[in-house]
Write a protein that holds these residues in place. Structure first.
Motif, PDB file in Angstrom:
ATOM      1  N   ASP A 356     -17.387 -27.157 -71.151  1.00  0.00           N
ATOM      2  CA  ASP A 356     -16.134 -27.488 -70.475  1.00  0.00           C
ATOM      3  C   ASP A 356     -15.085 -28.040 -71.451  1.00  0.00           C
ATOM      4  N   ARG A 357     -15.236 -27.733 -72.749  1.00  0.00           N
ATOM      5  CA  ARG A 357     -14.276 -28.260 -73.713  1.00  0.00           C
ATOM      6  C   ARG A 357     -14.051 -27.246 -74.836  1.00  0.00           C
ATOM      7  N   VAL A 358     -12.768 -26.868 -75.036  1.00  0.00           N
ATOM      8  CA  VAL A 358     -12.379 -25.957 -76.100  1.00  0.00           C
ATOM      9  C   VAL A 358     -11.484 -26.712 -77.075  1.00  0.00           C
ATOM     10  N   THR A 359     -11.837 -26.694 -78.343  1.00  0.00           N
ATOM     11  CA  THR A 359     -11.043 -27.350 -79.379  1.00  0.00           C
ATOM     12  C   THR A 359     -10.721 -26.324 -80.473  1.00  0.00           C
ATOM     13  N   PHE A 360     -10.161 -26.828 -81.585  1.00  0.00           N
ATOM     14  CA  PHE A 360      -9.840 -25.954 -82.716  1.00  0.00           C
ATOM     15  C   PHE A 360     -10.522 -26.488 -83.965  1.00  0.00           C
ATOM     16  N   ARG A 361     -10.899 -25.565 -84.843  1.00  0.00           N
ATOM     17  CA  ARG A 361     -11.617 -25.926 -86.058  1.00  0.00           C
ATOM     18  C   ARG A 361     -11.268 -24.944 -87.163  1.00  0.00           C
ATOM     19  N   ASP A 362     -11.097 -25.452 -88.380  1.00  0.00           N
ATOM     20  CA  ASP A 362     -10.822 -24.578 -89.527  1.00  0.00           C
ATOM     21  C   ASP A 362     -12.026 -23.688 -89.815  1.00  0.00           C
ATOM     22  N   ARG A 363     -11.747 -22.402 -90.000  1.00  0.00           N
ATOM     23  CA  ARG A 363     -12.780 -21.444 -90.376  1.00  0.00           C
ATOM     24  C   ARG A 363     -12.254 -20.573 -91.509  1.00  0.00           C
ATOM     25  N   GLN A 364     -13.120 -20.223 -92.449  1.00  0.00           N
ATOM     26  CA  GLN A 364     -12.779 -19.301 -93.522  1.00  0.00           C
ATOM     27  C   GLN A 364     -13.839 -18.224 -93.607  1.00  0.00           C
ATOM     28  N   GLY A 365     -13.428 -17.044 -94.013  1.00  0.00           N
ATOM     29  CA  GLY A 365     -14.394 -15.966 -94.112  1.00  0.00           C
ATOM     30  C   GLY A 365     -13.809 -14.744 -94.779  1.00  0.00           C
ATOM     31  N   GLY A 366     -14.611 -13.701 -94.829  1.00  0.00           N
ATOM     32  CA  GLY A 366     -14.184 -12.459 -95.451  1.00  0.00           C
ATOM     33  C   GLY A 366     -14.695 -11.264 -94.680  1.00  0.00           C
ATOM     34  N   ALA A 367     -14.113 -10.114 -94.995  1.00  0.00           N
ATOM     35  CA  ALA A 367     -14.502  -8.871 -94.339  1.00  0.00           C
ATOM     36  C   ALA A 367     -14.349  -7.727 -95.325  1.00  0.00           C
ATOM     37  N   ALA A 368     -15.094  -6.653 -95.096  1.00  0.00           N
ATOM     38  CA  ALA A 368     -14.997  -5.445 -95.914  1.00  0.00           C
ATOM     39  C   ALA A 368     -15.007  -4.239 -94.996  1.00  0.00           C
ATOM     40  N   THR A 369     -14.198  -3.238 -95.336  1.00  0.00           N
ATOM     41  CA  THR A 369     -14.087  -2.034 -94.523  1.00  0.00           C
ATOM     42  C   THR A 369     -14.064  -0.800 -95.418  1.00  0.00           C
ATOM     43  N   VAL A 370     -14.812   0.217 -95.027  1.00  0.00           N
ATOM     44  CA  VAL A 370     -14.742   1.538 -95.644  1.00  0.00           C
ATOM     45  C   VAL A 370     -14.319   2.505 -94.552  1.00  0.00           C
ATOM     46  N   ALA A 371     -13.261   3.296 -94.815  1.00  0.00           N
ATOM     47  CA  ALA A 371     -12.681   4.118 -93.750  1.00  0.00           C
ATOM     48  C   ALA A 371     -12.306   5.498 -94.254  1.00  0.00           C
ATOM     49  N   LEU A 372     -12.384   6.465 -93.351  1.00  0.00           N
ATOM     50  CA  LEU A 372     -11.888   7.818 -93.563  1.00  0.00           C
ATOM     51  C   LEU A 372     -10.769   8.094 -92.574  1.00  0.00           C
ATOM     52  N   ASP A 373      -9.636   8.586 -93.073  1.00  0.00           N
ATOM     53  CA  ASP A 373      -8.548   9.074 -92.233  1.00  0.00           C
ATOM     54  C   ASP A 373      -8.420  10.568 -92.478  1.00  0.00           C
ATOM     55  N   SER A 374      -8.402  11.342 -91.401  1.00  0.00           N
ATOM     56  CA  SER A 374      -8.355  12.797 -91.567  1.00  0.00           C
ATOM     57  C   SER A 374      -7.474  13.439 -90.513  1.00  0.00           C
ATOM     58  N   ALA A 375      -6.737  14.461 -90.930  1.00  0.00           N
ATOM     59  CA  ALA A 375      -6.106  15.318 -89.933  1.00  0.00           C
ATOM     60  C   ALA A 375      -7.198  16.068 -89.175  1.00  0.00           C
ATOM     61  N   PHE A 376      -6.860  16.499 -87.957  1.00  0.00           N
ATOM     62  CA  PHE A 376      -7.843  17.176 -87.116  1.00  0.00           C
ATOM     63  C   PHE A 376      -7.132  18.296 -86.372  1.00  0.00           C
ATOM     64  N   LEU A 377      -7.898  19.024 -85.582  1.00  0.00           N
ATOM     65  CA  LEU A 377      -7.342  20.144 -84.827  1.00  0.00           C
ATOM     66  C   LEU A 377      -6.329  19.679 -83.794  1.00  0.00           C
ATOM     67  N   ASN A 379      -2.983  19.254 -83.788  1.00  0.00           N
ATOM     68  CA  ASN A 379      -1.987  18.249 -84.182  1.00  0.00           C
ATOM     69  C   ASN A 379      -2.480  16.821 -83.917  1.00  0.00           C
ATOM     70  N   SER A 380      -3.674  16.537 -84.375  1.00  0.00           N
ATOM     71  CA  SER A 380      -4.251  15.215 -84.150  1.00  0.00           C
ATOM     72  C   SER A 380      -4.845  14.688 -85.457  1.00  0.00           C
ATOM     73  N   SER A 381      -5.337  13.452 -85.410  1.00  0.00           N
ATOM     74  CA  SER A 381      -5.975  12.843 -86.570  1.00  0.00           C
ATOM     75  C   SER A 381      -7.128  11.970 -86.113  1.00  0.00           C
ATOM     76  N   LEU A 382      -8.050  11.707 -87.052  1.00  0.00           N
ATOM     77  CA  LEU A 382      -9.224  10.887 -86.785  1.00  0.00           C
ATOM     78  C   LEU A 382      -9.247   9.701 -87.730  1.00  0.00           C
ATOM     79  N   TYR A 383      -9.735   8.577 -87.230  1.00  0.00           N
ATOM     80  CA  TYR A 383      -9.995   7.388 -88.047  1.00  0.00           C
ATOM     81  C   TYR A 383     -11.444   7.002 -87.827  1.00  0.00           C
ATOM     82  N   LEU A 384     -12.213   6.932 -88.915  1.00  0.00           N
ATOM     83  CA  LEU A 384     -13.628   6.597 -88.854  1.00  0.00           C
ATOM     84  C   LEU A 384     -13.876   5.467 -89.843  1.00  0.00           C
ATOM     85  N   ALA A 385     -14.481   4.352 -89.390  1.00  0.00           N
ATOM     86  CA  ALA A 385     -14.610   3.194 -90.275  1.00  0.00           C
ATOM     87  C   ALA A 385     -15.879   2.411 -89.973  1.00  0.00           C
ATOM     88  N   TRP A 386     -16.397   1.797 -91.031  1.00  0.00           N
ATOM     89  CA  TRP A 386     -17.462   0.802 -90.918  1.00  0.00           C
ATOM     90  C   TRP A 386     -16.933  -0.498 -91.495  1.00  0.00           C
TER      91      TRP A 386
END
Length: 410
Positions: A356-377, A379-386
């Motif tokens: 029953d209580r929400v507060t705020f706290r400092d957080r630090q972190g990191g992230a990594a992404t590998v992605a493919l962007d491609s045209a598709f059939l 007149n469209s495009s695809l985005y695929l990512a991990w």
């Protein structure tokens, strides 16, 4: 866009780069421009696209591992509209429960500006602690805000449809609501529904040149918003006016350039910086910034939303934040791009101290992404990512996500 290319397999793409016509030096095809490339011994025509008149739909989803609370998948569906003439600019992003609409009209050197935005999700939001939902914090809440004012706009290099410098001064009015659901703890503080009144000073500069898939190719974009808001019927958690009046600032800087020491047009260095703060510590769960884990930003208006290259389309509530993203993108062939990005985040984010209580706290972190962007059939495009994220999104628990999105020009 173009047709008739994608049936070739990616292995052939990697083995058979494109060749440019003319002087023999390859140049990345750019957004909206016609062109011709030689691909696997065949000439491929790239037709011109009127980027001043665009409609598109985006469909997709992110799969989360481990799940965030009870959420193992996050669907995405949105409609995009843009119309630009010599006298007006219109833009809409419609996702039914979360929408942004703007119309600017030239009135003799100054623009008359009208905006509308809402975030009215039909599901209750719950705080996350170590990847688990804290059910007692469950609340429905949302906002609807309209704005009107004046602005100044002028084109800037490279003088494409989305390259301009804008300053806007807006009066804002809207409505905030919040109410309980069945799981809400009896002791959780719920603010009253209230009218919202305020003002916004907005500044934008977009000098980015985009490639065939509308990804940033060269240049920088920057801007800031300065908001003042009054919540008319507000009562603080401890009684009294609480955070009835507050000011917020947020800014961004996004860029794409060639890789130092490499002259090829195929190699791009990407970077993005974002930051925001709520004045005098007057942030709470209901006026907090919403930080999204998203693909690297590209569309003119999306550039301003806080970017963190983590799990896509999840939101962190924060009174203040700073993020930095840097990465490398390689053009495998003229319709296929491979990106690797790393992000850092600091956020004064919301968290459940108890049911029953929400507060705020400092957080630090990191992230990594590998992605493919491609045209598709069609007149469209695809985005695929991990993506991997170290624990800020799930408030203490690391995890990964897999994202697939399909964008179709209409």
């Amino acid at each position: 866009m173009f047709r008739g290319v994608l049936p070739f397999c990616i292995l052939c793409v990697l083995a058979s780069p494109c060749r440019a016509d003319g002087d023999g030096e390859y140049h990345t095809p750019l957004a909206g421009e016609p062109g011709r490339v030689t691909f696997m011994g065949r000439e491929v025509e790239i037709p011109a696209v009127d980027r001043a008149r665009m409609n598109s739909i985006t469909l997709g989803a992110s799969l989360l591992e481990p799940p965030q609370g009870q959420t193992s998948a996050l669907p995405v569906a949105a409609f995009f509209h843009r119309r630009v003439t010599e006298r007006s600019h219109a833009r809409a992003m419609i996702a039914l429960f979360v929408n942004e609409i703007e119309y600017d009209r030239d009135a003799g050197g100054l623009d008359v500006v009208a905006q509308f935005e809402n975030e009215t999700l039909p599901v209750a939001e719950r705080e996350i602690n170590h990847g688990e939902e804290v059910r007692g914090t469950s609340l429905y809440f949302g906002t609807l805000i309209g704005a009107a004012g004046i602005g100044y706009r002028t084109p800037v290099s490279p003088f494409q449809v989305d390259n301009d410098f804008r300053v806007q001064l807006l009066a804002r009015a809207g409505y905030f609501y919040a109410h309980r659901e069945g799981d809400t703890s009896p002791g959780l503080w719920v603010p009253p529904d209230t009218a919202l009144l305020g003002a916004r000073l907005r500044c934008r500069f977009d000098g980015l040149r985009r490639n065939l898939l509308e990804l940033p190719h060269k240049g920088v974009a920057a801007g800031f918003d300065l908001d003042f808001t009054h919540r008319d019927r507000w009562r603080g958690e401890e009684g009294g006016s609480g955070n009835r009046n507050y000011a917020q600032f947020r800014g961004h800087l996004v860029g794409a350039y060639g890789v130092p020491g490499i002259s090829s047009d195929r190699d791009r260095f990407l970077f993005a910086l974002y930051g925001g703060i709520t004045g005098a510590g007057k942030g709470d769960s209901f006026n907090a910034f919403r930080i999204n884990g998203t693909p690297f930003p590209s569309e003119q208006y999306d550039l301003a939303w806080p970017h963190y290259s983590g799990v896509v389309f999840d939101q962190v509530l924060a009174r203040g934040y700073a993020t930095a993203t840097a990465g490398y993108r390689r053009e495998l062939t003229f319709f296929l791009y491979l990106s690797a990005l790393g992000s850092y985040i600091w956020a004064d984010r919301s968290r459940a101290e108890a049911v029953d209580r929400v507060t705020f706290r400092d957080r630090q972190g990191g992230a990594a992404t590998v992605a493919l962007d491609s045209a598709f059939l069609w007149n469209s495009s695809l985005y695929l990512a991990w993506s991997y994220e170290s624990g800020v999104m799930r408030e203490g628990r690391s995890g990964s996500g897999f994202t697939l999105m399909w964008n179709k020009l209409l």
